[in-house]
Design a protein around this motif. Structure first.
Motif, mmCIF file in Angstrom:
data_model
loop_
_atom_site.group_PDB
_atom_site.id
_atom_site.type_symbol
_atom_site.label_atom_id
_atom_site.label_comp_id
_atom_site.label_asym_id
_atom_site.label_seq_id
_atom_site.Cartn_x
_atom_site.Cartn_y
_atom_site.Cartn_z
ATOM 1 N N ASP A 12 0.811 -1.225 0.000
ATOM 2 C CA ASP A 12 0.000 0.000 0.000
ATOM 3 C C ASP A 12 0.841 1.271 0.000
ATOM 4 O O ASP A 12 0.482 2.251 -0.648
ATOM 5 C CB ASP A 12 -1.014 0.007 1.147
ATOM 6 N N ASP A 13 1.991 1.264 0.669
ATOM 7 C CA ASP A 13 2.816 2.475 0.674
ATOM 8 C C ASP A 13 3.412 2.736 -0.708
ATOM 9 O O ASP A 13 3.581 3.882 -1.112
ATOM 10 C CB ASP A 13 3.924 2.387 1.724
ATOM 11 N N LEU A 14 3.684 1.697 -1.457
ATOM 12 C CA LEU A 14 4.190 1.868 -2.815
ATOM 13 C C LEU A 14 3.094 2.405 -3.730
ATOM 14 O O LEU A 14 3.346 3.284 -4.566
ATOM 15 C CB LEU A 14 4.731 0.536 -3.359
ATOM 16 N N VAL A 15 1.888 1.921 -3.580
ATOM 17 C CA VAL A 15 0.774 2.388 -4.402
ATOM 18 C C VAL A 15 0.555 3.881 -4.195
ATOM 19 O O VAL A 15 0.378 4.634 -5.157
ATOM 20 C CB VAL A 15 -0.512 1.592 -4.114
ATOM 21 N N ALA A 16 0.597 4.305 -2.959
ATOM 22 C CA ALA A 16 0.388 5.727 -2.671
ATOM 23 C C ALA A 16 1.479 6.578 -3.319
ATOM 24 O O ALA A 16 1.180 7.606 -3.942
ATOM 25 C CB ALA A 16 0.354 5.958 -1.167
ATOM 26 N N ALA A 17 2.729 6.145 -3.228
ATOM 27 C CA ALA A 17 3.833 6.909 -3.814
ATOM 28 C C ALA A 17 3.749 6.918 -5.341
ATOM 29 O O ALA A 17 3.972 7.952 -5.971
ATOM 30 C CB ALA A 17 5.168 6.320 -3.356
ATOM 31 N N VAL A 18 3.404 5.773 -5.932
ATOM 32 C CA VAL A 18 3.294 5.685 -7.389
ATOM 33 C C VAL A 18 2.139 6.542 -7.885
ATOM 34 O O VAL A 18 2.253 7.254 -8.879
ATOM 35 C CB VAL A 18 3.126 4.216 -7.839
ATOM 36 N N HIS A 19 1.029 6.488 -7.199
ATOM 37 C CA HIS A 19 -0.140 7.284 -7.599
ATOM 38 C C HIS A 19 0.217 8.765 -7.630
ATOM 39 O O HIS A 19 -0.126 9.483 -8.578
ATOM 40 C CB HIS A 19 -1.309 7.022 -6.660
ATOM 41 N N GLU A 20 0.926 9.216 -6.622
ATOM 42 C CA GLU A 20 1.323 10.622 -6.565
ATOM 43 C C GLU A 20 2.335 10.947 -7.668
ATOM 44 O O GLU A 20 2.196 11.948 -8.381
ATOM 45 C CB GLU A 20 1.932 10.950 -5.200
ATOM 46 N N ALA A 21 3.344 10.096 -7.855
ATOM 47 C CA ALA A 21 4.375 10.341 -8.864
ATOM 48 C C ALA A 21 3.815 10.259 -10.280
ATOM 49 O O ALA A 21 4.273 10.966 -11.179
ATOM 50 C CB ALA A 21 5.520 9.345 -8.703
ATOM 51 N N ALA A 22 2.825 9.391 -10.486
ATOM 52 C CA ALA A 22 2.272 9.163 -11.820
ATOM 53 C C ALA A 22 1.241 10.195 -12.216
ATOM 54 O O ALA A 22 0.770 10.184 -13.359
ATOM 55 C CB ALA A 22 1.651 7.768 -11.881
ATOM 56 N N GLY A 23 0.878 11.048 -11.330
ATOM 57 C CA GLY A 23 -0.146 12.030 -11.645
ATOM 58 C C GLY A 23 -1.478 11.373 -11.963
ATOM 59 O O GLY A 23 -2.261 11.893 -12.746
ATOM 60 N N GLY A 24 -1.718 10.205 -11.394
ATOM 61 C CA GLY A 24 -2.982 9.507 -11.581
ATOM 62 C C GLY A 24 -2.980 8.473 -12.698
ATOM 63 O O GLY A 24 -3.849 7.621 -12.746
ATOM 64 N N ASP A 25 -1.999 8.517 -13.622
ATOM 65 C CA ASP A 25 -1.954 7.552 -14.724
ATOM 66 C C ASP A 25 -0.958 6.452 -14.392
ATOM 67 O O ASP A 25 0.148 6.386 -14.921
ATOM 68 C CB ASP A 25 -1.587 8.251 -16.030
ATOM 69 N N ILE A 26 -1.377 5.572 -13.498
ATOM 70 C CA ILE A 26 -0.498 4.505 -13.028
ATOM 71 C C ILE A 26 -0.128 3.552 -14.168
ATOM 72 O O ILE A 26 0.995 3.055 -14.221
ATOM 73 C CB ILE A 26 -1.129 3.748 -11.842
ATOM 74 N N SER A 27 -1.026 3.299 -15.089
ATOM 75 C CA SER A 27 -0.720 2.391 -16.204
ATOM 76 C C SER A 27 0.452 2.907 -17.035
ATOM 77 O O SER A 27 1.379 2.155 -17.357
ATOM 78 C CB SER A 27 -1.945 2.202 -17.093
#
Length: 68
Positions: A12-27
């Motif tokens: 979950d901590d990785l998902v939160a960081a990726v979501h923020e870094a990706a600007g919402g476009d995780i794919s």
């Protein structure tokens, strides 16, 4: 290029960081990261293989002749 849906399980901590870094476009972010990882793996394989063998003398002679 066709897209294929996959499911990933991440901490979950990785998902939160990726979501923020990706600007919402995780794919798109994940695709870029995976392409980078594949490139790094390929470069590591090339580096691990060491320098190539020198070309045969006849190839070197032909190249030297062409440069004159």
């Amino acid at each position: 290029m066709a897209l294929v849906e996959v499911t990933l399980s991440l901490p979950d901590d990785l998902v939160a960081a990726v979501h923020e870094a990706a600007g919402g476009d995780i794919s798109a972010y994940a695709a870029k990261a995976l392409r980078s990882a594949l490139l790094m793996d390929a470069m590591r394989e090339v580096a691990d293989a060491g320098p190539p063998d020198p070309p045969p003398d006849d190839v070197l002679h032909a190249a030297e002749t062409d440069l004159r």
